[in-house]
Design a protein around this motif. Structure first.
Motif, PDB file in Angstrom:
ATOM      1  N   ARG A 171       0.834  -1.206   0.000  1.00 44.70           N
ATOM      2  CA  ARG A 171       0.000   0.000   0.000  1.00 44.70           C
ATOM      3  C   ARG A 171       0.871   1.259   0.000  1.00 44.70           C
ATOM      4  NH1 ARG A 171      -1.677   3.630   3.388  1.00 44.70           N
ATOM      5  NH2 ARG A 171      -0.541   2.672   5.113  1.00 44.70           N
ATOM      6  N   GLN A 172       1.929   1.236   0.786  1.00 49.17           N
ATOM      7  CA  GLN A 172       2.835   2.386   0.828  1.00 49.17           C
ATOM      8  C   GLN A 172       3.572   2.560  -0.493  1.00 49.17           C
ATOM      9  OE1 GLN A 172       5.372   2.174   4.332  1.00 49.17           O
ATOM     10  NE2 GLN A 172       3.652   1.489   5.598  1.00 49.17           N
ATOM     11  N   VAL A 173       3.980   1.448  -1.094  1.00 48.59           N
ATOM     12  CA  VAL A 173       4.632   1.514  -2.409  1.00 48.59           C
ATOM     13  C   VAL A 173       3.695   2.145  -3.427  1.00 48.59           C
ATOM     14  CG1 VAL A 173       5.470   0.131  -4.351  1.00 48.59           C
ATOM     15  CG2 VAL A 173       6.198  -0.430  -2.026  1.00 48.59           C
ATOM     16  N   ASN A 174       2.445   1.716  -3.415  1.00 48.81           N
ATOM     17  CA  ASN A 174       1.460   2.248  -4.353  1.00 48.81           C
ATOM     18  C   ASN A 174       1.304   3.760  -4.182  1.00 48.81           C
ATOM     19  OD1 ASN A 174      -0.627   1.786  -6.394  1.00 48.81           O
ATOM     20  ND2 ASN A 174      -2.068   2.338  -4.785  1.00 48.81           N
ATOM     21  N   GLN A 175       1.236   4.207  -2.936  1.00 46.03           N
ATOM     22  CA  GLN A 175       1.107   5.639  -2.663  1.00 46.03           C
ATOM     23  C   GLN A 175       2.333   6.414  -3.126  1.00 46.03           C
ATOM     24  OE1 GLN A 175       0.347   5.744   1.564  1.00 46.03           O
ATOM     25  NE2 GLN A 175      -1.859   5.441   1.318  1.00 46.03           N
ATOM     26  N   GLU A 176       3.511   5.875  -2.837  1.00 47.80           N
ATOM     27  CA  GLU A 176       4.752   6.559  -3.231  1.00 47.80           C
ATOM     28  C   GLU A 176       4.898   6.605  -4.749  1.00 47.80           C
ATOM     29  OE1 GLU A 176       6.853   8.180  -1.267  1.00 47.80           O
ATOM     30  OE2 GLU A 176       5.568   7.705   0.433  1.00 47.80           O
ATOM     31  N   LEU A 177       4.468   5.554  -5.406  1.00 50.82           N
ATOM     32  CA  LEU A 177       4.583   5.502  -6.867  1.00 50.82           C
ATOM     33  C   LEU A 177       3.678   6.537  -7.525  1.00 50.82           C
ATOM     34  CD1 LEU A 177       6.144   3.915  -8.985  1.00 50.82           C
ATOM     35  CD2 LEU A 177       4.295   2.241  -9.043  1.00 50.82           C
ATOM     36  N   VAL A 178       2.494   6.708  -6.977  1.00 48.82           N
ATOM     37  CA  VAL A 178       1.585   7.737  -7.502  1.00 48.82           C
ATOM     38  C   VAL A 178       2.198   9.122  -7.340  1.00 48.82           C
ATOM     39  CG1 VAL A 178      -0.635   8.885  -7.139  1.00 48.82           C
ATOM     40  CG2 VAL A 178      -0.527   6.395  -7.161  1.00 48.82           C
ATOM     41  N   LYS A 179       2.873   9.341  -6.220  1.00 54.75           N
ATOM     42  CA  LYS A 179       3.437  10.667  -5.930  1.00 54.75           C
ATOM     43  C   LYS A 179       4.531  11.077  -6.914  1.00 54.75           C
ATOM     44  CE  LYS A 179       2.575  10.574  -0.937  1.00 54.75           C
ATOM     45  NZ  LYS A 179       3.209  10.508   0.406  1.00 54.75           N
ATOM     46  N   ILE A 180       5.250  10.095  -7.473  1.00 51.59           N
ATOM     47  CA  ILE A 180       6.362  10.473  -8.360  1.00 51.59           C
ATOM     48  C   ILE A 180       5.911  10.640  -9.813  1.00 51.59           C
ATOM     49  CG2 ILE A 180       8.069   9.370  -6.889  1.00 51.59           C
ATOM     50  CD1 ILE A 180       8.262   7.109  -8.943  1.00 51.59           C
ATOM     51  N   ILE A 181       4.615  10.413 -10.098  1.00 52.97           N
ATOM     52  CA  ILE A 181       4.131  10.673 -11.452  1.00 52.97           C
ATOM     53  C   ILE A 181       4.213  12.170 -11.705  1.00 52.97           C
ATOM     54  CG2 ILE A 181       2.152  10.560 -13.010  1.00 52.97           C
ATOM     55  CD1 ILE A 181       3.305   7.857 -12.413  1.00 52.97           C
ATOM     56  N   PRO A 182       4.954  12.609 -12.714  1.00 56.03           N
ATOM     57  CA  PRO A 182       5.132  14.056 -12.939  1.00 56.03           C
ATOM     58  C   PRO A 182       3.866  14.697 -13.495  1.00 56.03           C
ATOM     59  CG  PRO A 182       6.170  12.811 -14.697  1.00 56.03           C
ATOM     60  CD  PRO A 182       5.660  11.793 -13.708  1.00 56.03           C
ATOM     61  N   ALA A 183       3.706  15.979 -13.197  1.00 56.69           N
ATOM     62  CA  ALA A 183       2.566  16.725 -13.723  1.00 56.69           C
ATOM     63  C   ALA A 183       2.872  17.189 -15.140  1.00 56.69           C
ATOM     64  CB  ALA A 183       2.254  17.915 -12.831  1.00 56.69           C
ATOM     65  N   GLU A 184       1.859  17.137 -15.988  1.00 59.81           N
ATOM     66  CA  GLU A 184       2.004  17.543 -17.384  1.00 59.81           C
ATOM     67  C   GLU A 184       2.045  19.060 -17.494  1.00 59.81           C
ATOM     68  OE1 GLU A 184       0.116  15.060 -20.840  1.00 59.81           O
ATOM     69  OE2 GLU A 184      -1.271  16.613 -20.225  1.00 59.81           O
ATOM     70  N   SER A 185       2.889  19.556 -18.381  1.00 58.35           N
ATOM     71  CA  SER A 185       2.978  20.997 -18.607  1.00 58.35           C
ATOM     72  C   SER A 185       1.732  21.504 -19.323  1.00 58.35           C
ATOM     73  CB  SER A 185       4.219  21.317 -19.439  1.00 58.35           C
ATOM     74  OG  SER A 185       4.200  22.653 -19.873  1.00 58.35           O
ATOM     75  N   GLU A 186       1.447  22.778 -19.122  1.00 60.47           N
ATOM     76  CA  GLU A 186       0.303  23.389 -19.824  1.00 60.47           C
ATOM     77  C   GLU A 186       0.504  23.359 -21.337  1.00 60.47           C
ATOM     78  OE1 GLU A 186      -2.602  24.567 -18.720  1.00 60.47           O
ATOM     79  OE2 GLU A 186      -2.105  23.843 -16.724  1.00 60.47           O
ATOM     80  N   ALA A 187       1.757  23.500 -21.753  1.00 60.35           N
ATOM     81  CA  ALA A 187       2.059  23.467 -23.187  1.00 60.35           C
ATOM     82  C   ALA A 187       2.292  22.021 -23.620  1.00 60.35           C
ATOM     83  CB  ALA A 187       3.301  24.302 -23.483  1.00 60.35           C
ATOM     84  N   PRO A 188       1.490  21.498 -24.537  1.00 58.14           N
ATOM     85  CA  PRO A 188       1.598  20.080 -24.911  1.00 58.14           C
ATOM     86  C   PRO A 188       2.936  19.694 -25.489  1.00 58.14           C
ATOM     87  CG  PRO A 188       0.155  21.298 -26.421  1.00 58.14           C
ATOM     88  CD  PRO A 188       0.461  22.202 -25.287  1.00 58.14           C
ATOM     89  N   GLN A 189       3.669  20.644 -26.091  1.00 59.09           N
ATOM     90  CA  GLN A 189       4.936  20.292 -26.714  1.00 59.09           C
ATOM     91  C   GLN A 189       6.071  20.209 -25.691  1.00 59.09           C
ATOM     92  OE1 GLN A 189       3.263  23.048 -27.161  1.00 59.09           O
ATOM     93  NE2 GLN A 189       4.537  24.874 -26.967  1.00 59.09           N
ATOM     94  N   GLU A 190       5.815  20.672 -24.466  1.00 57.26           N
ATOM     95  CA  GLU A 190       6.859  20.688 -23.456  1.00 57.26           C
ATOM     96  C   GLU A 190       6.742  19.473 -22.539  1.00 57.26           C
ATOM     97  OE1 GLU A 190       6.780  24.373 -21.391  1.00 57.26           O
ATOM     98  OE2 GLU A 190       6.976  25.593 -23.185  1.00 57.26           O
ATOM     99  N   ALA A 191       6.993  18.313 -23.068  1.00 60.52           N
ATOM    100  CA  ALA A 191       6.964  17.086 -22.268  1.00 60.52           C
ATOM    101  C   ALA A 191       8.291  16.936 -21.536  1.00 60.52           C
ATOM    102  CB  ALA A 191       6.705  15.876 -23.150  1.00 60.52           C
ATOM    103  N   THR A 192       8.246  16.744 -20.228  1.00 58.33           N
ATOM    104  CA  THR A 192       9.477  16.597 -19.456  1.00 58.33           C
ATOM    105  C   THR A 192      10.096  15.229 -19.725  1.00 58.33           C
ATOM    106  OG1 THR A 192       8.354  15.634 -17.539  1.00 58.33           O
ATOM    107  CG2 THR A 192       8.459  18.044 -17.656  1.00 58.33           C
TER     108      THR A 192
END
Length: 572
Positions: free
Chosen positions: A203-224
């Protein structure tokens, strides 16, 4: 004392295997001698400043999968010794022997398991102290494999390592997300008390894994770079597979992952929406309210994302926004589900619609449902669906604002448009149409409807619905209606409508309840005997408006009854 090994090629090869052969020998004297020699060699290694680890590790790797318990014990003891020497960096070579150590950890002999567990614990401690020097990608797939082991100790240890890896390496673990989900999601459903720690760490692994998903930029061409490392197609497939898992916690976690992906990386996630959409829809057939709620939250987020980025589904990209929206597609698919399986409508339909009205606008939901259902060709389903929608509209607290809006009926304003849309759909069910008019305080039209209903083929089902309506009239929802009975002269059409319901009912408990209510109306005798119903003060446009609605109701009911009679003949 120092040992000097001959350096001929043959001797170098022989000494690699000598200790392994001796420790596995069945002769007791040989074993005792081997143990003495082993201790002497270890002392030499500990004191040596030039021990060649690069030469020794391949030997370990080659023999680490041996099944002989003495060889396993020998190997674990050597690894422990090498790890204890500060000058020897065996942690650097850990990816080469980690899989073998986990294999040894599953040994049935307690002393070997404990020794191996201790060695792995020391390695993990070293990783925590030196996180920057660890080759995480080289080991993570080994941990994923062993986290699915049937052996409790192996599974617990692997999950514990994964948890530390995510905390220490963070985004470096993103390329392995799909594999980690394969390992972790099923662990969330472990029920036995002995595996409680595995479940909690998963359960803790699942929570930590969700947290490291990066947020998408407002500009679609700027993928990190972090987003680009995500194999989203594989992740989506893993989530879809786990939506049908036998256990609720795993199904629930998979659906919540979909929500997180839509929230964090909406554009990339929407590239897989044609796979996700039917899988999440299938989750609405689940027996668990929690799972259904999670699926509805996913659809609410799909609607939000599609509106935000003006995304239309491929099958209907018309100029008209509603017709191509994912929201409309969802409502249509939901109605299809109810039609295909009436048990879902009967058991879970009310719950689903009420929750949707919490997540989204009740007015919009009812408007789109009515817009789709108005053209339904199955009269039995259409009537049943409208009956369910009407009951929710009249009783659910989640629809308070929509009820309040309908009470303020004005043909020329938004409330009038909503009323008209609902009315044309509600016409599939005669009693529901009367209840809608009572809610909107259109008492004259309700009275006119009862005159039409009296000429129809009134069935036991109709009488049962009228019975329910009478019960609702006594509920808090219709307090305003009951208070209007205090002024029977102004509300003569209301009195007439209630008497109409009374006349349609057989003499039953509902009949007696309504009659007692009407007995409380003041000056009723003078109104009913001394005057006729006061003339309507509706303007011509409003009269024409309600005349059109009445004719639509009559035509709809005629089509319904003709269809029902046809079905009866075909089945007789």
């Amino acid at each position: 004392m120092s040992l000097k090994w001959p350096e001929t090629p043959r001797c170098r090869t022989s000494r690699k295997y000598l200790m392994f052969s001796l420790c596995a020998d069945s002769d007791t004297n040989t074993k005792n001698g081997a143990e003495l020699l082993d201790r002497l060699v270890k002392d030499v290694v500990i004191e040596s400043k030039s021990f060649n680890l690069e030469t020794f590790v391949p030997l370990l790797r080659e023999r680490i999968y041996a099944r002989n318990p003495f060889v396993r014990q020998f190997l674990v003891s050597w690894i422990a010794v090498l790890d204890s020497v500060p000058e020897i960096d065996i942690l650097h070579f850990l990816p080469e022997i980690l899989d073998g150590l986990f294999v040894i950890l599953s040994d049935p002999r307690l002393e070997i398991r404990k020794a191996c567990e201790s060695v792995l614990g020391e390695f993990l401690h070293g990783i925590v102290n030196r996180p920057g020097t660890v080759d995480y990608p080289a080991m993570v797939n080994i941990l994923i494999t062993h986290s699915q082991s049937p052996d409790e100790l192996v599974q617990f240890t692997a999950v514990l390592w994964i948890k530390q890896f995510i905390k220490l390496a963070g985004p470096k673990m993103l390329p392995f997300t799909s594999g980690l989900l394969v390992a972790i999601l099923p662990c969330l459903s472990l029920e036995s008390e002995s595996r409680k720690n595995i479940r909690e760490n998963a359960r803790q692994v699942n929570q930590e894994l969700v947290k490291i998903i990066p947020a998408e930029s407002e500009a679609p061409q700027e993928a990190t770079d972090d987003i680009l490392t995500l194999d989203l197609e594989s992740i989506v497939q893993v989530l879809i597979d786990n939506m049908t898992h036998s256990s609720i916690p795993t199904r629930l976690a998979a659906l919540r992952w979909v929500y997180s992906l839509l929230d964090q990386i909406p554009r990339r996630t929407f590239k897989s929406i044609e796979k996700l959409f039917p899988a999440v829809l299938k989750a609405l057939e689940d027996d668990s309210d929690e799972v259904i709620m999670a699926a509805l939250e996913d659809f609410a987020e799909i609607r939000s994302v599609s509106d935000q980025f003006k995304l239309l589904h491929n099958s209907a990209q018309e100029d008209h926004k509603i017709q191509g929206s994912y929201f409309r597609r969802f409502i249509r698919d939901l109605l299809t589900l109810f039609k295909k399986d009436r048990q879902i409508l009967d058991d879970r339909g009310h719950f689903m619609i009420r929750q949707l009205c919490l997540l989204l606008s009740a007015e919009e939901i009812y408007s789109v449902v009515a817009d789709i259902l108005v053209d339904e060709t199955d009269p039995v389903f259409a009537s049943a669906m409208v009956e369910a929608l009407s009951a929710i509209l009249l009783t659910a607290s989640e629809l308070f604002e929509l009820r309040a809006s309908l009470r303020k009926f004005d043909r020329t304003l938004q409330q009038g448009h909503v009323f008209t849309k609902l009315y044309r759909c509600w016409a599939h069910n005669s009693v529901a149409t009367v209840s809608l008019c009572l809610l909107a305080q259109q008492y004259q039209h309700a009275s006119d409807l009862l005159g039409v209903i009296a000429d129809l083929d009134v069935t036991v089902e109709h009488l049962a619905e009228i019975d329910k309506l009478v019960q609702l009239i006594e509920s808090p929802i219709f307090t305003h209606l009951r208070m209007q009975l205090l002024d029977p002269e102004t509300n003569a059409y209301l009195v007439r409508t209630l008497y109409g319901l009374l006349m349609l009912l057989p003499q039953s408990e509902a009949f007696e309840n309504l009659r007692r209510r009407l007995d409380c109306v003041p000056l009723l005798q003078r109104v009913s005997q001394g005057q006729s119903v006061p003339p309507s003060d509706m303007v011509a446009a409003e009269k024409a408006f309600f005349a059109d609605l009445l004719q639509y109701f009559i035509n709809t009911q005629k089509r319904q009854q003709a269809s029902i009679r046809h079905d009866r003949k075909s089945h007789s």
